[in-house]
Design an enzyme around this catalytic site. Sequence first.
Site, PDB file in Angstrom:
ATOM      1  N   HIS A  17      -9.245 -12.410  -1.337  1.00  0.00           N
ATOM      2  CA  HIS A  17     -10.674 -12.034  -1.607  1.00  0.00           C
ATOM      3  C   HIS A  17     -11.497 -12.860  -2.454  1.00  0.00           C
ATOM      4  O   HIS A  17     -12.526 -13.531  -2.043  1.00  0.00           O
ATOM      5  CB  HIS A  17     -10.667 -10.591  -1.968  1.00  0.00           C
ATOM      6  CG  HIS A  17     -10.243  -9.641  -1.247  1.00  0.00           C
ATOM      7  ND1 HIS A  17      -9.239  -8.432  -1.861  1.00  0.00           N
ATOM      8  CD2 HIS A  17     -10.256  -9.026   0.075  1.00  0.00           C
ATOM      9  CE1 HIS A  17      -8.930  -7.720  -0.935  1.00  0.00           C
ATOM     10  NE2 HIS A  17      -9.533  -8.007   0.249  1.00  0.00           N
ATOM     11  N   SER A 128      -4.233  -6.480   0.258  1.00  0.00           N
ATOM     12  CA  SER A 128      -4.210  -5.239  -0.786  1.00  0.00           C
ATOM     13  C   SER A 128      -2.719  -4.618  -0.583  1.00  0.00           C
ATOM     14  O   SER A 128      -2.347  -4.300  -1.601  1.00  0.00           O
ATOM     15  CB  SER A 128      -5.417  -4.569  -0.879  1.00  0.00           C
ATOM     16  OG  SER A 128      -6.382  -5.245  -0.739  1.00  0.00           O
TER      17      SER A 128
END
Length: 163
Positions: A17, A128
Amino acid sequence: MKVAICPGSFDPVTCGHVDIITRAAAMFDKVIVVVMVNSNKQPLFTQEERVELLKRATASLPNVEVDAYSGMLAEYAHQKQATAVVKGLRAVSDFEYEFQMALTNRKLNPQLETVFLTTNAEYLYLSSSLVKQMASLGGDIREFVPACIVNDILEKYGRNEET
Ligand code: ADP
Protein backbone atom coordinates in the site's frame (compact mmCIF):
# COMPACT_ATOMS: atom_id res chain seq x y z
CA MET A 1 -5.00 21.23 -8.23
CA LYS A 2 -5.14 17.54 -9.20
CA VAL A 3 -6.51 15.45 -6.35
CA ALA A 4 -6.44 11.64 -6.30
CA ILE A 5 -7.96 9.15 -3.91
CA CYS A 6 -6.41 5.85 -2.78
CA PRO A 7 -9.25 3.81 -1.28
CA GLY A 8 -9.05 0.48 0.52
CA SER A 9 -9.62 -1.42 3.72
CA PHE A 10 -6.00 -1.09 4.89
CA ASP A 11 -6.52 -3.67 7.63
CA PRO A 12 -3.63 -3.07 8.24
CA VAL A 13 -1.59 -0.93 5.82
CA THR A 14 1.25 -2.94 4.20
CA CYS A 15 4.45 -1.99 2.34
CA GLY A 16 2.52 -2.72 -0.89
CA HIS A 17 0.00 0.00 0.00
CA VAL A 18 2.74 2.46 0.99
CA ASP A 19 4.47 1.84 -2.35
CA ILE A 20 1.27 2.67 -4.30
CA ILE A 21 0.53 5.75 -2.13
CA THR A 22 4.10 7.04 -2.55
CA ARG A 23 3.94 6.66 -6.32
CA ALA A 24 0.50 8.31 -6.46
CA ALA A 25 1.84 11.22 -4.37
CA ALA A 26 4.51 11.79 -7.03
CA MET A 27 1.87 11.96 -9.77
CA PHE A 28 -0.78 14.18 -8.15
CA ASP A 29 -0.80 17.45 -6.20
CA LYS A 30 -2.72 15.87 -3.36
CA VAL A 31 -3.56 12.27 -2.46
CA ILE A 32 -6.30 11.37 -0.01
CA VAL A 33 -6.00 7.85 1.38
CA VAL A 34 -9.48 6.75 2.43
CA VAL A 35 -10.29 3.90 4.77
CA MET A 36 -13.54 2.49 3.43
CA VAL A 37 -15.96 0.12 5.08
CA ASN A 38 -16.08 -3.25 3.32
CA SER A 39 -19.11 -5.14 4.58
CA ASN A 40 -17.71 -8.43 3.25
CA LYS A 41 -14.75 -8.26 5.59
CA GLN A 42 -14.57 -8.58 9.38
CA PRO A 43 -11.76 -6.16 10.28
CA LEU A 44 -8.95 -6.70 12.80
CA PHE A 45 -8.48 -2.96 13.36
CA THR A 46 -11.28 -0.41 13.81
CA GLN A 47 -11.66 2.28 11.17
CA GLU A 48 -10.10 4.82 13.57
CA GLU A 49 -7.14 2.55 14.26
CA ARG A 50 -6.56 1.98 10.54
CA VAL A 51 -6.57 5.76 9.96
CA GLU A 52 -4.05 6.23 12.77
CA LEU A 53 -1.72 3.50 11.40
CA LEU A 54 -1.92 5.00 7.90
CA LYS A 55 -1.14 8.48 9.21
CA ARG A 56 1.97 7.14 10.85
CA ALA A 57 3.01 5.12 7.78
CA THR A 58 2.62 8.13 5.44
CA ALA A 59 3.93 10.83 7.80
CA SER A 60 6.90 11.56 5.51
CA LEU A 61 4.67 12.34 2.51
CA PRO A 62 3.56 16.00 2.82
CA ASN A 63 0.86 15.90 0.12
CA VAL A 64 -0.89 12.82 1.54
CA GLU A 65 -3.94 13.04 3.82
CA VAL A 66 -5.75 10.17 5.51
CA ASP A 67 -9.50 10.04 6.01
CA ALA A 68 -12.31 7.53 6.66
CA TYR A 69 -15.59 7.20 4.79
CA SER A 70 -18.53 4.84 5.01
CA GLY A 71 -20.46 5.82 1.89
CA MET A 72 -19.86 5.41 -1.81
CA LEU A 73 -16.49 6.27 -3.26
CA ALA A 74 -17.94 8.13 -6.26
CA GLU A 75 -19.79 10.45 -3.88
CA TYR A 76 -16.71 11.02 -1.72
CA ALA A 77 -14.62 11.85 -4.82
CA HIS A 78 -17.25 14.37 -5.87
CA GLN A 79 -17.20 16.04 -2.43
CA LYS A 80 -13.41 16.32 -2.49
CA GLN A 81 -13.28 17.38 -6.15
CA ALA A 82 -10.96 14.48 -6.86
CA THR A 83 -10.52 13.49 -10.49
CA ALA A 84 -8.78 10.15 -10.07
CA VAL A 85 -8.87 6.97 -8.04
CA VAL A 86 -5.48 5.28 -7.82
CA LYS A 87 -5.43 1.53 -7.25
CA GLY A 88 -2.69 -1.02 -7.10
CA LEU A 89 -2.97 -4.09 -9.29
CA ARG A 90 -1.38 -7.34 -8.22
CA ALA A 91 -2.12 -10.63 -9.91
CA VAL A 92 -4.89 -11.38 -12.40
CA SER A 93 -7.18 -12.12 -9.47
CA ASP A 94 -7.44 -8.39 -8.64
CA PHE A 95 -8.41 -7.51 -12.17
CA GLU A 96 -12.04 -8.54 -12.54
CA TYR A 97 -13.16 -6.92 -9.30
CA GLU A 98 -11.19 -3.73 -9.93
CA PHE A 99 -12.51 -3.48 -13.48
CA GLN A 100 -16.07 -3.78 -12.20
CA MET A 101 -15.49 -1.12 -9.52
CA ALA A 102 -13.82 1.26 -12.00
CA LEU A 103 -16.72 1.03 -14.45
CA THR A 104 -19.28 1.48 -11.68
CA ASN A 105 -17.49 4.50 -10.25
CA ARG A 106 -17.27 6.14 -13.66
CA LYS A 107 -20.95 5.57 -14.25
CA LEU A 108 -21.78 7.21 -10.93
CA ASN A 109 -19.27 10.03 -11.40
CA PRO A 110 -18.27 10.50 -15.09
CA GLN A 111 -15.45 12.90 -14.14
CA LEU A 112 -13.72 10.22 -12.14
CA GLU A 113 -10.96 8.19 -13.80
CA THR A 114 -9.43 5.08 -12.25
CA VAL A 115 -5.67 4.77 -12.60
CA PHE A 116 -4.05 1.38 -12.06
CA LEU A 117 -0.45 1.16 -10.96
CA THR A 118 1.19 -2.23 -11.32
CA THR A 119 2.51 -3.52 -8.07
CA ASN A 120 6.19 -3.52 -7.33
CA ALA A 121 7.29 -7.14 -8.05
CA GLU A 122 8.55 -7.37 -4.47
CA TYR A 123 4.97 -6.97 -3.18
CA LEU A 124 3.17 -9.09 -5.76
CA TYR A 125 1.90 -11.62 -3.23
CA LEU A 126 1.56 -9.26 -0.30
CA SER A 127 -1.87 -8.57 1.20
CA SER A 128 -3.26 -7.46 4.55
CA SER A 129 -4.75 -10.96 4.97
CA LEU A 130 -1.34 -12.57 4.52
CA VAL A 131 0.17 -10.25 7.15
CA LYS A 132 -2.61 -11.12 9.63
CA GLN A 133 -2.23 -14.83 8.98
CA MET A 134 1.51 -14.66 9.49
CA ALA A 135 1.21 -12.57 12.64
CA SER A 136 -1.32 -15.00 14.11
CA LEU A 137 1.00 -17.94 13.45
CA GLY A 138 4.01 -16.28 15.05
CA GLY A 139 5.73 -15.38 11.77
CA ASP A 140 8.06 -12.45 11.15
CA ILE A 141 6.06 -9.63 9.52
CA ARG A 142 8.79 -6.96 9.56
CA GLU A 143 9.47 -7.27 5.85
CA PHE A 144 5.83 -6.70 4.96
CA VAL A 145 4.60 -3.71 6.95
CA PRO A 146 6.10 -0.32 7.82
CA ALA A 147 8.38 -0.62 10.87
CA CYS A 148 6.32 1.96 12.80
CA ILE A 149 3.24 -0.29 12.91
CA VAL A 150 4.75 -3.75 13.52
CA ASN A 151 4.04 -3.70 17.25
CA ASP A 152 0.44 -2.57 16.83
CA ILE A 153 -0.18 -5.74 14.80
CA LEU A 154 1.68 -8.04 17.17
CA GLU A 155 -0.27 -6.62 20.13
CA LYS A 156 -3.55 -7.64 18.48
CA TYR A 157 -2.34 -11.24 18.66
CA GLY A 158 -1.07 -10.92 22.20
CA ARG A 159 2.54 -11.03 21.10
CA ASN A 160 5.21 -9.00 22.82
CA GLU A 161 7.39 -6.39 21.24
CA GLU A 162 10.09 -8.01 19.13
CA THR A 163 13.41 -6.53 18.15
P1 ADP B 1 -9.65 -3.83 -0.57
O1 ADP B 1 -10.51 -4.08 0.61
O2 ADP B 1 -10.23 -2.88 -1.57
O3 ADP B 1 -9.09 -5.10 -1.20
P2 ADP B 1 -6.99 -3.31 0.39
O4 ADP B 1 -6.75 -2.52 1.61
O5 ADP B 1 -6.68 -4.76 0.43
O6 ADP B 1 -8.46 -3.01 0.02
O7 ADP B 1 -6.20 -2.68 -0.82
C1 ADP B 1 -6.35 -1.34 -1.20
C2 ADP B 1 -5.69 -1.09 -2.54
O8 ADP B 1 -4.31 -1.40 -2.47
C3 ADP B 1 -6.24 -1.96 -3.68
O9 ADP B 1 -6.22 -1.16 -4.86
C4 ADP B 1 -5.25 -3.06 -3.81
O10 ADP B 1 -5.23 -3.58 -5.11
C5 ADP B 1 -3.96 -2.35 -3.47
N1 ADP B 1 -2.96 -3.25 -2.93
C6 ADP B 1 -3.08 -4.06 -1.87
N2 ADP B 1 -1.95 -4.77 -1.67
C7 ADP B 1 -1.08 -4.38 -2.65
C8 ADP B 1 0.24 -4.76 -3.01
N3 ADP B 1 0.90 -5.69 -2.33
N4 ADP B 1 0.80 -4.15 -4.08
C9 ADP B 1 0.10 -3.23 -4.78
N5 ADP B 1 -1.14 -2.84 -4.50
C10 ADP B 1 -1.74 -3.41 -3.45
